[in-house]
Design an enzyme around this catalytic site. Structure first.
Site, PDB file in Angstrom:
ATOM      1  N   GLU A  91      -5.405  -8.761   1.539  1.00 12.30           N
ATOM      2  CA  GLU A  91      -6.016  -8.362   2.813  1.00 12.30           C
ATOM      3  C   GLU A  91      -7.486  -8.114   2.575  1.00 12.30           C
ATOM      4  O   GLU A  91      -7.869  -7.511   1.564  1.00 12.30           O
ATOM      5  CB  GLU A  91      -5.434  -7.034   3.343  1.00 12.30           C
ATOM      6  CG  GLU A  91      -4.046  -7.124   3.909  1.00 12.30           C
ATOM      7  CD  GLU A  91      -3.535  -5.778   4.420  1.00 12.30           C
ATOM      8  OE1 GLU A  91      -4.355  -4.909   4.777  1.00 12.30           O
ATOM      9  OE2 GLU A  91      -2.311  -5.610   4.445  1.00 12.30           O
ATOM     10  N   GLU A 118       0.806  -1.238   0.000  1.00 14.51           N
ATOM     11  CA  GLU A 118       0.000   0.000   0.000  1.00 14.51           C
ATOM     12  C   GLU A 118       0.834   1.280   0.000  1.00 14.51           C
ATOM     13  O   GLU A 118       0.957   1.962   1.025  1.00 14.51           O
ATOM     14  CB  GLU A 118      -0.961   0.027   1.184  1.00 14.51           C
ATOM     15  CG  GLU A 118      -2.014  -1.039   1.125  1.00 14.51           C
ATOM     16  CD  GLU A 118      -3.134  -0.840   2.154  1.00 14.51           C
ATOM     17  OE1 GLU A 118      -3.172   0.221   2.794  1.00 14.51           O
ATOM     18  OE2 GLU A 118      -3.956  -1.746   2.290  1.00 14.51           O
TER      19      GLU A 118
HETATM   20  C1  GCO Z   1      -3.116  -1.764   5.250  1.00 14.37           C
HETATM   21  C2  GCO Z   1      -2.713  -2.544   6.006  1.00 14.37           C
HETATM   22  C3  GCO Z   1      -2.969  -2.997   7.372  1.00 14.37           C
HETATM   23  C4  GCO Z   1      -4.083  -2.339   8.099  1.00 14.37           C
HETATM   24  C5  GCO Z   1      -5.413  -2.762   7.564  1.00 14.37           C
HETATM   25  C6  GCO Z   1      -6.604  -2.196   8.321  1.00 14.37           C
HETATM   26  O1  GCO Z   1      -2.260  -2.152   4.384  1.00 14.37           O
HETATM   27  O2  GCO Z   1      -3.842  -0.806   5.363  1.00 14.37           O
HETATM   28  O3  GCO Z   1      -1.883  -3.383   5.329  1.00 14.37           O
HETATM   29  O4  GCO Z   1      -1.736  -2.733   7.947  1.00 14.37           O
HETATM   30  O5  GCO Z   1      -4.001  -2.676   9.429  1.00 14.37           O
HETATM   31  O6  GCO Z   1      -5.546  -2.348   6.260  1.00 14.37           O
HETATM   32  O7  GCO Z   1      -6.605  -0.812   8.243  1.00 14.37           O
END
Ligand code: GCO
Length: 448
Positions: free
Chosen positions: A354, A168
């Site tokens: 995710e 991200e």
């Molecule tokens: C993200 C993340 C996680 C967060 C999840 C929830 O990439 O945003 O990889 O670290 O904890 O998305 O917000």
């Protein structure tokens, strides 16, 4: 009743975490300071002034955590490596103890029959690189990221085949420099902010080349929370609007990464001025990947509009169902996102790297956590994934966020995403109802 929503036999089921969110042990065995260590110490930057100093203490508890993973039937686990553990100075001298930790963790996982997917960078940059070079504002950080990737892949590459370079990009560039909301923080103008995104893409490309070089049968991708506008109604008009919105709003990271080009009009409309770049940069950035990793949580629908872009965001009403993050629950969006991926990049396998929700979990007197809202979230999102696969999407796997409750960045410990509850006073783990549910999903390879 007929058993339905059965996934393809080779579908990958897994769960995910990230180093800073679970490891703790922030000053142990030679680990250097990260930008998140520093950021958490700025007053008001995290809820309650929470830090990742201890987190889930996974650094010490990894063996029992892996045993628990095995117990719930996990076969695939996405984790990240903390750069400051490997290179406390960000560059130069390697900290053997840092490598030892990850080597032991990988061995423990493999011994439990769990295949790792390793993310090299999930936001915990060595602070020293921020101080010395301005972090991702400088190309130097991209080059050093490739060096760090070289060290890690030489050490783990005989056993780890699945790699994600960066997680991200938006969250440590735009959220840091446009909003001062994530580490490293520090407001910057739009051009500088866009340059950090570009440099991170460059880092991705350089690291992807290193991984391909060092690791036999490496399977390499980028993980991104790509923008996923979807049609407010499935009519031809709104469908065309959403497709255009999807293309334009992914002009900053996904399209340049896949095509080696910036679409200047779309970029400027959504992100402001283009960064400085060379032709060679674009070749590096678009180094072919083996898959694309999608982190999906929520997205606003769009509708056709009589304006220059031809679409506009259709905000959902205030009382629309939301998670504890206040994110609207929009499972259809995951379906459309996968379909657009197939539409534009039919050859590229996709993994949901995710997906999950923050819920208002309570521990009952009988010791259970009845998070049926999370169960429902998973069920509806998995159905949307299934529908996309049936219609030809190239979705190969799904990693639930998260294995356990953990440090949720600016929200500290005030938001719980785990399928396993963590009691931060005792470090006791409790499998929630959602964990039991997901355990069955993985075992039976279907939505229940
Ligand atoms: C993200 C993340 C996680 C967060 C999840 C929830 O990439 O945003 O990889 O670290 O904890 O998305 O917000």
């Amino acid at each position: 009743m007929k058993q339905n929503y059965i996934f393809p036999p080779d579908f990958i089921w897994g769960s995910a975490t990230a180093s800073y969110q679970i490891e703790g042990a922030w000053q142990e065995d030679g680990r250097g300071e990260s930008t998140w260590d520093r950021f958490c110490r700025r007053p008001g930057k995290t809820v309650g002034g929470d830090t990742g100093n201890v987190a889930c203490d996974h650094y010490h508890l990894y063996k029992s955590d892996v045993a628990l993973m095995k117990e719930i039937g996990l076969k695939n686990y996405r984790l990240s490596i903390a750069w400051p553990r490997i290179l406390p100075e960000g560059e130069g001298k390697v900290n053997q103890k840092g490598l030892d930790f990850y080597n032991s963790l990988i061995d423990e996982l493999l011994g439990a029959g769990i295949e790792p997917l390793v993310t090299l960078f999930h936001w915990d940059l060595p602070q020293v690189l921020q101080d010395r070079y301005g972090g991702w504002k400088s190309r130097k950080t991209a080059e050093l990221f490739a060096d760090y990737s070289d060290v890690v892949s030489r050490s783990l590459g005989d056993r780890v085949k699945k790699w994600a370079t960066i997680n991200e990009i938006m969250c440590f560039t735009t959220l840091a420099h446009k909003n001062d909301y994530h580490a490293p923080g520090g407001l910057e103008d739009a051009k500088t902010t866009n340059q950090t995104v570009h440099n991170a893409l460059l880092g991705h490309g350089l690291a992807a080349r290193v991984l391909k070089e060092n690791v036999k049968d490496a399977y390499v991708g980028l993980v991104d929370n790509n923008e996923c506008p979807w049609p407010v109604m499935d009519t031809e008009e709104h469908r065309a609007a959403a497709r255009k919105a999807w293309q334009e709003r992914n002009s900053q990271r996904l399209f340049p990464m896949m095509t080696g080009e910036y679409d200047q009009t779309a970029y400027e409309r959504h992100y402001g001025p283009l960064p400085d770049f060379t032709d060679e940069d674009m070749k590096i950035i678009s180094t072919p990947v083996d898959y694309f990793g999608v982190n999906y949580y929520s997205c606003a629908p769009v509708r056709a509009a009589d304006n220059e872009a031809g679409y506009e965001v259709a905000e959902v009403p205030a009382k629309y169902p939301r998670t504890e993050m206040d994110w609207p629950i929009t499972p259809d969006s995951i379906y459309w996102n996968l379909m657009y991926m197939k539409d534009f990049f039919p050859e590229t396998p996709v993994y949901i790297t995710e997906n999950g929700m923050a819920a208002d979990d309570k521990m009952e007197e009988d010791g259970t956590v009845r998070d049926y809202d999370r169960v429902e979230y998973l069920r509806t999102h998995l159905r949307a994934c299934h529908r996309a696969i049936e219609e030809g999407a190239n979705l190969k796997g799904y990693y639930l966020w998260s294995l356990m409750d953990n440090f949720e960045w600016a929200f500290g410990y005030s938001r719980r995403f785990g399928m396993i509850r963590v009691d931060y006073d005792t470090q006791k783990r409790t499998v929630k109802e959602s964990g039991k549910y997901y355990s069955l999903v993985m075992k039976e390879n279907r939505v229940l």
